[in-house]
Motif scaffolding. Structure first.
Motif, PDB file in Angstrom:
ATOM      1  N   ALA A  54     -11.873   4.213  -0.948  1.00  0.00           N
ATOM      2  CA  ALA A  54     -10.883   3.272  -1.456  1.00  0.00           C
ATOM      3  C   ALA A  54     -11.531   1.952  -1.812  1.00  0.00           C
ATOM      4  O   ALA A  54     -11.191   1.323  -2.810  1.00  0.00           O
ATOM      5  N   ALA A  94     -11.961  -6.895   1.408  1.00  0.00           N
ATOM      6  CA  ALA A  94     -11.113  -5.939   0.711  1.00  0.00           C
ATOM      7  C   ALA A  94      -9.674  -6.452   0.663  1.00  0.00           C
ATOM      8  O   ALA A  94      -9.223  -7.155   1.550  1.00  0.00           O
ATOM      9  N   GLU A  95      -9.003  -6.054  -0.379  1.00  0.00           N
ATOM     10  CA  GLU A  95      -7.643  -6.543  -0.564  1.00  0.00           C
ATOM     11  C   GLU A  95      -6.712  -6.038   0.529  1.00  0.00           C
ATOM     12  O   GLU A  95      -6.788  -4.886   0.932  1.00  0.00           O
ATOM     13  N   ASP A  96      -5.852  -6.903   0.981  1.00  0.00           N
ATOM     14  CA  ASP A  96      -4.914  -6.599   2.048  1.00  0.00           C
ATOM     15  C   ASP A  96      -3.665  -5.980   1.440  1.00  0.00           C
ATOM     16  O   ASP A  96      -2.795  -6.674   0.952  1.00  0.00           O
ATOM     17  N   CYS A  97      -3.608  -4.682   1.465  1.00  0.00           N
ATOM     18  CA  CYS A  97      -2.562  -4.001   0.715  1.00  0.00           C
ATOM     19  C   CYS A  97      -2.248  -2.680   1.392  1.00  0.00           C
ATOM     20  O   CYS A  97      -3.142  -1.880   1.632  1.00  0.00           O
ATOM     21  N   SER A  98      -0.991  -2.456   1.726  1.00  0.00           N
ATOM     22  CA  SER A  98      -0.674  -1.237   2.458  1.00  0.00           C
ATOM     23  C   SER A  98      -0.396  -0.073   1.528  1.00  0.00           C
ATOM     24  O   SER A  98      -0.431   1.069   1.913  1.00  0.00           O
ATOM     25  N   LYS A  99      -0.112  -0.396   0.294  1.00  0.00           N
ATOM     26  CA  LYS A  99       0.245   0.656  -0.632  1.00  0.00           C
ATOM     27  C   LYS A  99      -1.000   1.413  -1.060  1.00  0.00           C
ATOM     28  O   LYS A  99      -2.034   0.825  -1.324  1.00  0.00           O
ATOM     29  N   PHE A 100      -0.881   2.679  -1.142  1.00  0.00           N
ATOM     30  CA  PHE A 100      -2.025   3.510  -1.474  1.00  0.00           C
ATOM     31  C   PHE A 100      -1.618   4.428  -2.613  1.00  0.00           C
ATOM     32  O   PHE A 100      -0.987   5.448  -2.402  1.00  0.00           O
TER      33      PHE A 100
END
Lengths: 117, 378
Positions: free
Chosen positions: A33, A71-77
């Motif tokens: 990722a 890394a970007e803080d993002c929960s969506k995958f």
């Protein structure tokens, strides 16, 4: 003895997954990722001229270790969408067992006659 | 004041998770090297905004940022909650970015939390407001969060780049602790619901999206209903856009979601690229994409979708000293990060049992025995 073997493989897989998550080494999927994010970043910016440290073009084979700490803080995958073409009959059939209407929707469509085409 | 021992961390990654866990576990943290080598170093506006939000709902918390914003010191305080709070989330990330940690914080406050959040309600990076309503809140209820007082109201919608949306969130406090759960049966999908929206564009976009999404979903299931929410005037925010959020409900009460939004890109403040306006993805493609994404999530298996894995693990870890068991699909990167941070802050380790035949993983953990400490102090 086959059962015994498969049992043992399963055990090992089990340990592996925990090692992947909790061990010191970065797990495969995280790295992947990270690389993907890196990839999209690079597409946007003109990295051919400016190669900022830590944002440089990385070959996918190269393992990313601790340098994706930003890394970007993002929960969506969003990764599943492009995996298979959900219009094709095959992929539809592969997921049909996850739906309740397994039986009657086929019946409603005329005994599955439209499955053929 | 005695000397505070700080937990040392690096980089801007998982900032929300770190701050959230630091607050819950009352551990002070110091984060160094925040984008120290990036072209624009330091904290981003949304990160600073999140820190301000923490200050708003907590008493006695201390935030120190160095001049360049590359170093952050955070000493957590007591979560107070409170009513009639207002926070402007800015436009660099959507409200969903703030909501994810905020709902967990709100549950463990001294008082119930009611807060008005302003900014972008829907974007493609974070879970949209509609997904929160349809999916995130039901997940909380599984853990024994009281249903009364748990609400998210959309007052107006706003998309990037200018935002203008407004939502009203209310979170009840958890009286003592959550409830450990065994949640391993994902069931079968019995219906699919959804909401499409459009702001400052024709309602036709919504109809096209819905039609395209149904084209993919209907061969599998006939019970598909997608509602439209066309906004105009003051309720439509300040930028044009459209989007859709789908949710699959299963026979065992699981909700699996997928959403996206299309709007013009915001003027990226962290990138040195010029404002090249890409053409928007046509509505038909958006509908197909999101229906495919939903099917992808359903195919993964598990009781929640990949977006909610982190939240699910966190809630399990915050349970009383009791065993929780949940089943998820393939671990998402964010889920893995959540697991690692939960281990670091709460000292809870999950036991994972992959199931090769379905591709799912059964996760078990002993809760950390977390209680609503803020409330006890009073």
């Amino acid at each position: 003895w086959k059962e015994f073997l498969s049992e043992r493989t399963r055990e090992r897989q089990n340990v592996n997954l925990m090692q992947l998550v909790y061990g010191e080494t970065e797990s495969k999927s995280t790295t992947k990722a990270g690389l993907q994010q890196r990839g999209t970043e690079n597409d946007d910016s003109d990295t051919e001229f400016f190669v900022p440290k830590g944002e440089g073009t990385k070959k996918p084979e190269e393992p990313v270790n601790d340098d994706n700490i930003d890394a970007e803080d993002c929960s969506k995958f969003v990764n599943f969408a492009s995996q298979s073409d959900w219009k094709s009959q095959e992929s539809i059939e592969s997921i049909r067992s996850r739906f309740v209407s397994k039986g009657w929707s086929k019946a409603a469509r005329g005994g599955g006659s439209r499955d053929v085409d | 004041m005695g000397k505070v021992s700080y937990m040392k961390l690096k980089g801007s990654q998982n900032l929300r998770l770190r701050l959230l866990l630091a607050t819950l576990s009352s551990k002070s943290i110091v984060i160094e090297d925040i984008r120290s080598e990036a072209t624009w170093p330091g904290l981003r506006p949304h990160e600073v905004s999140f820190l301000r939000l923490l200050e708003k709902i907590c008493d006695d918390c201390v935030v120190e940022i160095n001049e360049t914003g590359t170093k952050l010191k955070y000493k957590p305080g007591i979560i107070m909650g409170g009513r009639h709070l207002v926070h402007d989330c800015g436009v660099s990330r959507s409200i969903g970015y703030f909501l994810e940690p905020l709902i967990v914080l709100g549950m463990f406050g001294k008082k119930p939390l009611t807060i008005r959040l302003k900014g972008i309600t829907n974007d493609s990076k974070d879970p949209s407001i509609d997904t929160f309503r349809s999916t995130t809140l039901p997940i909380l209820k599984q853990f024994g969060v009281p249903a009364e007082g748990l609400d998210l109201k959309i007052e107006s919608r706003g998309v990037a780049p200018k935002g203008g949306g407004e939502v009203l969130l209310s979170v009840p406090m958890v009286p003592n602790s959550l409830k450990a759960i065994k949640w391993v049966d994902e069931g079968l999908v019995k219906r699919i619901r959804g909401v499409s929206f459009s702001t400052r564009v024709s309602v036709q976009f919504e109809n096209t999206m819905i039609h395209a999404a149904r084209g993919i979903l209907n061969p599998l299931l006939s019970d598909v209903h997608i509602f439209t929410d066309h906004k105009a005037g003051a309720q439509a925010g300040m930028s044009p856009g459209y989007g859709i959020s789908l949710v699959a409900e299963t026979t065992s009460g699981c909700v699996i979601s997928a959403d996206t939004t299309v709007s013009y890109a915001r003027g990226e403040d962290d990138a040195d690229l010029e404002d090249d306006r890409k053409d928007l993805i046509p509505a038909e493609e958006v509908g197909e994409q999101i229906a495919s994404a939903l099917l992808g999530e359903i195919k993964q298996g598990g009781v929640v979708d990949s977006t909610h894995q982190g939240l699910l693990f966190l809630l399990c870890a915050l349970c009383p000293k009791d065993v929780s068991e949940v089943r998820v699909g393939k671990l998402s990167p964010y889920g893995i990060e959540a697991l690692r941070h939960i281990r670091d802050f709460l000292d809870v380790k999950f036991v994972m049992k992959p199931d090769a035949s379905t591709g799912t993983v059964t996760m078990m953990c002993l809760g950390s025995g977390f209680q609503n400490l803020s409330r006890k102090v009073s």
